[in-house]
Structures are given as structure tokens and as C-alpha cells.
Design an enzyme around this catalytic site. Structure first.
Site, PDB file in Angstrom:
ATOM      1  N   GLY A 218       0.818  -1.204   0.000  1.00 47.43           N
ATOM      2  CA  GLY A 218       0.000   0.000   0.000  1.00 47.43           C
ATOM      3  C   GLY A 218       0.851   1.252   0.000  1.00 47.43           C
ATOM      4  O   GLY A 218       0.347   2.365   0.163  1.00 47.43           O
ATOM      5  N   GLU A 259       5.189  -6.538   1.703  1.00 47.36           N
ATOM      6  CA  GLU A 259       5.266  -7.078   0.346  1.00 47.36           C
ATOM      7  C   GLU A 259       4.976  -5.995  -0.684  1.00 47.36           C
ATOM      8  O   GLU A 259       3.981  -6.063  -1.394  1.00 47.36           O
ATOM      9  CB  GLU A 259       4.316  -8.261   0.197  1.00 47.36           C
ATOM     10  N   PRO A 260       5.868  -5.022  -0.782  1.00 44.32           N
ATOM     11  CA  PRO A 260       5.641  -3.933  -1.737  1.00 44.32           C
ATOM     12  C   PRO A 260       5.997  -4.320  -3.170  1.00 44.32           C
ATOM     13  O   PRO A 260       6.934  -5.082  -3.403  1.00 44.32           O
ATOM     14  CB  PRO A 260       6.600  -2.844  -1.248  1.00 44.32           C
ATOM     15  N   GLY A 261       5.218  -3.797  -4.110  1.00 43.68           N
ATOM     16  CA  GLY A 261       5.557  -3.945  -5.519  1.00 43.68           C
ATOM     17  C   GLY A 261       5.894  -2.577  -6.077  1.00 43.68           C
ATOM     18  O   GLY A 261       7.046  -2.231  -6.344  1.00 43.68           O
ATOM     19  N   ARG A 298      -2.460   1.047 -17.915  1.00 42.67           N
ATOM     20  CA  ARG A 298      -2.902   1.701 -16.673  1.00 42.67           C
ATOM     21  C   ARG A 298      -3.729   2.971 -16.902  1.00 42.67           C
ATOM     22  O   ARG A 298      -4.735   3.168 -16.227  1.00 42.67           O
ATOM     23  CB  ARG A 298      -1.707   2.007 -15.758  1.00 42.67           C
ATOM     24  N   TYR A 302      -7.357   2.239 -15.222  1.00 43.60           N
ATOM     25  CA  TYR A 302      -7.824   2.958 -14.048  1.00 43.60           C
ATOM     26  C   TYR A 302      -7.419   4.423 -13.985  1.00 43.60           C
ATOM     27  O   TYR A 302      -7.190   4.969 -12.923  1.00 43.60           O
ATOM     28  CB  TYR A 302      -7.544   2.262 -12.713  1.00 43.60           C
ATOM     29  N   CYS A 328      -6.807  -0.088 -32.448  1.00 47.58           N
ATOM     30  CA  CYS A 328      -8.069   0.284 -33.073  1.00 47.58           C
ATOM     31  C   CYS A 328      -9.205   0.291 -32.067  1.00 47.58           C
ATOM     32  O   CYS A 328     -10.186  -0.450 -32.181  1.00 47.58           O
ATOM     33  CB  CYS A 328      -8.344  -0.640 -34.246  1.00 47.58           C
ATOM     34  N   GLU A 329      -9.013   1.076 -31.044  1.00 42.84           N
ATOM     35  CA  GLU A 329     -10.015   1.384 -30.031  1.00 42.84           C
ATOM     36  C   GLU A 329      -9.502   2.660 -29.399  1.00 42.84           C
ATOM     37  O   GLU A 329      -8.357   3.037 -29.624  1.00 42.84           O
ATOM     38  CB  GLU A 329     -10.057   0.312 -28.936  1.00 42.84           C
ATOM     39  N   TYR A 356       3.346  -2.608 -12.908  1.00 43.67           N
ATOM     40  CA  TYR A 356       2.072  -2.886 -13.579  1.00 43.67           C
ATOM     41  C   TYR A 356       2.027  -2.297 -14.984  1.00 43.67           C
ATOM     42  O   TYR A 356       0.982  -1.857 -15.449  1.00 43.67           O
ATOM     43  CB  TYR A 356       0.890  -2.386 -12.724  1.00 43.67           C
TER      44      TYR A 356
HETATM   45  C1  LIG Z   1      -0.382  -6.684  -5.537  1.00 47.69           C
HETATM   46  C2  LIG Z   1      -0.081  -7.073  -4.173  1.00 47.69           C
HETATM   47  C3  LIG Z   1       0.932  -6.424  -3.467  1.00 47.69           C
HETATM   48  C4  LIG Z   1       1.742  -5.281  -4.019  1.00 47.69           C
HETATM   49  O1  LIG Z   1       0.998  -4.105  -4.050  1.00 47.69           O
HETATM   50  P1  LIG Z   1       1.699  -2.717  -4.477  1.00 47.69           P
HETATM   51  O2  LIG Z   1       0.602  -1.733  -4.455  1.00 47.69           O
HETATM   52  O3  LIG Z   1       2.277  -2.899  -5.828  1.00 47.69           O
HETATM   53  O4  LIG Z   1       2.766  -2.433  -3.498  1.00 47.69           O
HETATM   54  C5  LIG Z   1       1.195  -6.884  -2.187  1.00 47.69           C
HETATM   55  N1  LIG Z   1       0.491  -7.902  -1.640  1.00 47.69           N
HETATM   56  C6  LIG Z   1      -0.496  -8.542  -2.296  1.00 47.69           C
HETATM   57  C7  LIG Z   1      -1.203  -9.646  -1.648  1.00 47.69           C
HETATM   58  C8  LIG Z   1      -0.812  -8.143  -3.574  1.00 47.69           C
HETATM   59  O5  LIG Z   1      -1.806  -8.771  -4.217  1.00 47.69           O
END
Ligand SMILES: *Cc1c(COP(=O)(O)O)cnc(C)c1O
Length: 401
Positions: A218, A259-261, A298, A302, A328-329, A356
Site C-alpha cells: 500500500g 510485500e511492496p511492488g 494503466r 484505471y 483500433c479502439e 504494472y
Molecule cells: C499486488 C499485491 C501487493 C503489491 O501491491 P503494491 O501496491 O504494488 O505495493 C502486495 N500484496 C499482495 C497480496 C498483492 O496482491
């Protein structure tokens, strides 16, 4: 990495191309670890789905991260990248019992987010430790597209189902070794996050053999100039204090996990696309690029904002453009955006293209997925070749009709 490096990359590898700056990824990782330096046991699990190129996974391995995965295939990629199974957590939603068992058999930590599968899994495999995903019903951020903690969310086991959850654990004799939450994509208000954390601590007290508490992700990163980002340092200070206190109270060593992405990879990424056509209409000037929502969805999916710079003419006079794709959209990347004057053939650079972006790319319109380049040690390394027609045809047998 400056404009001329990026232009050189577009020249060498063609367009469109994704570029990732390894230094930015390393800095973000170290920043997060630094913010929690007073936690004795910390694990950062990188969320693979944000950007899953195997070389990026290896970079995280080198940094000492673990992985957060949502499919058997992501787990397999992680293992191929060299991760130990016990440094991978599997946090899927709505997958089959078969898939969960297949992942558990690899020695990966599984995380279950519904009571039905929990009961089935615990009955069959009471000896395999399981983490449970709790939905604390706290809204982090205001965008319901990306908040997953609210009452009608499909994610997690509702905190209100705790009595049923405890009964399942008791009946099956299963071993719960972790609890987890992932409330949504934007932590802007640290106090809201801490409030959700409190619910998790309260829940944790019901389980006597936990090894870790996973606070999900988050972390918000800035996309626009004046965007607020999550104050990681403040979060670190406040949550560390609370976590260490709880650990003492709990009476067992606990690992704090995240668990950051997006936080780790978003700002490392640059998407380079070439302007095919500049088209003046009665209402606007379109800049049409050699890409579309097949490569970067993206903004259309959204409404995400990606800053766009004309790196072929960075000092040029600014004008207003609608940047659109060749699909073509309707595929509008930006409406009425101030960009320095664009000529056909110019290279536009999209910021925040690490998370993403490529991982959501498709072959729609039978277009090839872009190349990916890692900027590492001041050198450009190709980490994924641009696709060819063979990739599009792969798996389609030659059938004579
Ligand atoms: C997608 C996801 C994340 C990563 O979220 P970010 O907003 O990219 O940091 C972490 N945990 C779970 C379970 C997810 O599905």
C-alpha cells in the site's frame, strides 16, 4: 541515466522499449529497510506481479529480498531466479485447492484468504504451516478500484469471521504460523494504517505459534509533481515502536514482513515510444505513438497518470497534446497535456513505468510485446528481447483445413 542515455537506448534497441534503472530499485529497497532498521527480524517480499522479468527478480535476490507471489507460475519464476522456497510467500486470491497444494509441496509459505479452502487444506494437510489473510475492513486511500480492505472486498477473511476461523483451526489441528493483511494500494494516512495494524495485533493474540506478521503493501509513490507519497520513515518509526512492544507482549520472536511492488519498482521504469504521427484536428493536436494499451494499459484501465516527456526536444516550447496509441479502439495515454513541441519521429518517455506496465502487456492487435532493458552499472543490458512473429504463432499448430 539521463536523456541522452535514454535516447541511445531507443536508438540501440528500437521502440517501444521499457527501461529500468537498477540504482533506483536498490535505493528504494534500502530506504524501506532503513526505515525499519530497529526491527530485529524484517523481511521484504517483493510483489512479483508488479514487474516479473527474471533479471529483476535476480536483482531482488541479490539485495536480500524475498518474494510475494500470486500464482504457481510466479513461484516457479522465483525458484528459477534462485530464491529459496522459504523466502517466497504465496498470496493468491480465488485459486484452486490444487494450485495451493502444488505450491505448498514446493516448500513455499502459503497464505490462505478464505475459510472454505482453509478448512479443506487444514483437514488434508494439518502439518503444513499456513498464514492467513485477514480483511480488517479498513479503507486505505479513497480509490475503491485499488482499496481491498473494505467490507465488500473479495480479499481476505473478514475480521468478523474470527470465531469461525478459530473453530476451523481447532478442528483441523492445523498450524497457523503467520497473519497477513493487504489493505489497498495507497497508505497516505499513517494513522489509518496503524489502526488496521492494531486489528491485526488483536487478531494475532488468538494464535500462539506465529512466526511472522505480514503488513502487505500500500506504499504510495508520486506520479505527479505534487503527489504525496507514503512517508516510509514516519511509518517505520511508528510501526517499529508498536511492533516491538507487541512482540514483547506476545512472548515469541516475530518477523515483520512487507510485500511492496509499486514502491520498489514504479519509479525505476521509463517507457520509450516513438511518435508515428502528429495530427491536428479541429479540437486538439494528437501525438500518435508506436504503442497502445497493449503495452501500457494503466491510463485506460484505471485512469492512472503517467508523466510524459519529449526527450528528443526537452527544451522545446511547450504545447498541448493528446497522446494516443495505435490500437483500433480508444487508447488515450494523456489528454490535453503540456509537452515540449513534438515532431514525428520524436521519442516520448513515460515515467513511473516500472510497476504494472510491462507485466500487464498483451498481444492485442497481434503486436509484439516491447523489449526490456536494465540500466545497470551505467550500462544498458537487454533483459527481454522484443517479440517476433514466432512468439505470436507459438503454440498454434499448423492445421490444414
Ligand atoms: C499486488 C499485491 C501487493 C503489491 O501491491 P503494491 O501496491 O504494488 O505495493 C502486495 N500484496 C499482495 C497480496 C498483492 O496482491
Amino acid at each position: 541515466m539521463n536523456h541522452s542515455d535514454l535516447l541511445q537506448i531507443a536508438e540501440t534497441f528500437g521502440s517501444p522499449t521499457y527501461v529500468y534503472d537498477a540504482t533506483k530499485i536498490e535505493n528504494q529497497y534500502h530506504r524501506l529497510v532503513g526505515a525499519f532498521s530497529k526491527v530485529e527480524r524484517l523481511r521484504i517480499h517483493y510483489a512479483v506481479k508488479a514487474l516479473s522479468n527474471i533479471t529483476i527478480l535476480k536483482l531482488f535476490k541479490k539485495l536480500g529480498a524475498g518474494l510475494d507471489t500470486v500464482s504457481l507460475q510466479e513461484v516457479q519464476l522465483g525458484l528459477k531466479a534462485g530464491f529459496e522456497p522459504n523466502h517466497i510467500i504465496f498470496t493468491p486470491n480465488g485459486v484452486s485447492m490444487d494450485e495451493i497444494e502444488a505450491v505448498a509441496a514446493l516448500g513455499v509459505q502459503i497464505n490462505i484468504d478464505n475459510l472454505s479452502i482453509l478448512e479443506q487444506f487444514g483437514t488434508k494437510n494439518p502439518q503444513i504451516p499456513v498464514c492467513i489473510r485477514i480483511n480488517p475492513h479498513v479503507m486505505a486511500g479513497g480509490n475503491t478500484n485499488i482499496s481491498v480492505g473494505h467490507i465488500d472486498s473479495k480479499f481476505g477473511i473478514s475480521i468478523h469471521q474470527l470465531p469461525h476461523l478459530l473453530r476451523i483451526v481447532e478442528n483441523t489441528g492445523m498450524h497457523i504460523n503467520g497473519i497477513h493483511m493487504h489493505t489497498g494500494s495507497d497508505i497516505l494516512d499513517i494513522d489509518v494504517f496503524l489502526y488496521a495494524a492494531e486489528i491485526l495485533f488483536e487478531t494475532a493474540k488468538h494464535f500462539k505459534t506465529l512466526d511472522f506478521i505480514d503488513f502487505g503493501s500500500g506504499f504510495k509513490v508520486p506520479y505527479k509533481k505534487d503527489d504525496i507519497e507514503t512517508n516510509v520513515e514516519e511509518l517505520g518509526k511508528k510501526l517499529t515502536k508498536r511492533f516491538n512492544l507487541f512482540e514483547k507482549e506476545y512472548g515469541r520472536p516475530l518477523t515483520l514482513a512487507f510485500e511492496p511492488g509499486k514502491f520498489l519498482v514504479s519509479e525505476s521504469g521509463f517507457f520509450l515510444a516513438k511518435v508515428n504521427v502528429v495530427k491536428q484536428t479541429t479540437s486538439t493536436v494528437f501525438a500518435g505513438i508506436d504503442s497502445g494499451f497493449n503495452h501500457l494499459i494503466r491510463p485506460m484501465l484505471y485512469g492512472s497518470y503517467h508523466h510524459i516527456e519529449n526527450i528528443s526536444n526537452p527544451k522545446g516550447k511547450e504545447r498541448f497534446y493528446s497522446v494516443v496509441g495505435y490500437i483500433c479502439e480508444t487508447d488515450t495515454f494523456a489528454n490535453n497535456r503540456r509537452i515540449s513541441e513534438i515532431k514525428e519521429g520524436d521519442i516520448l518517455c513515460f515515467k513511473n513505468a516500472g510497476a504494472y506496465c510491462f507485466s500487464m502487456a498483451s498481444n492485442y492487435n497481434s503486436r509484439f510485446k516491447p523489449a526490456e532493458v536494465l540500466w545497470y552499472d551505467s550500462k544498458a543490458i537487454l533483459i527481454r528481447e522484443r517479440e517476433t512473429l514466432d512468439d505470436i504463432l507459438k503454440g498454434q499448430p499448423e492445421i490444414q483445413l
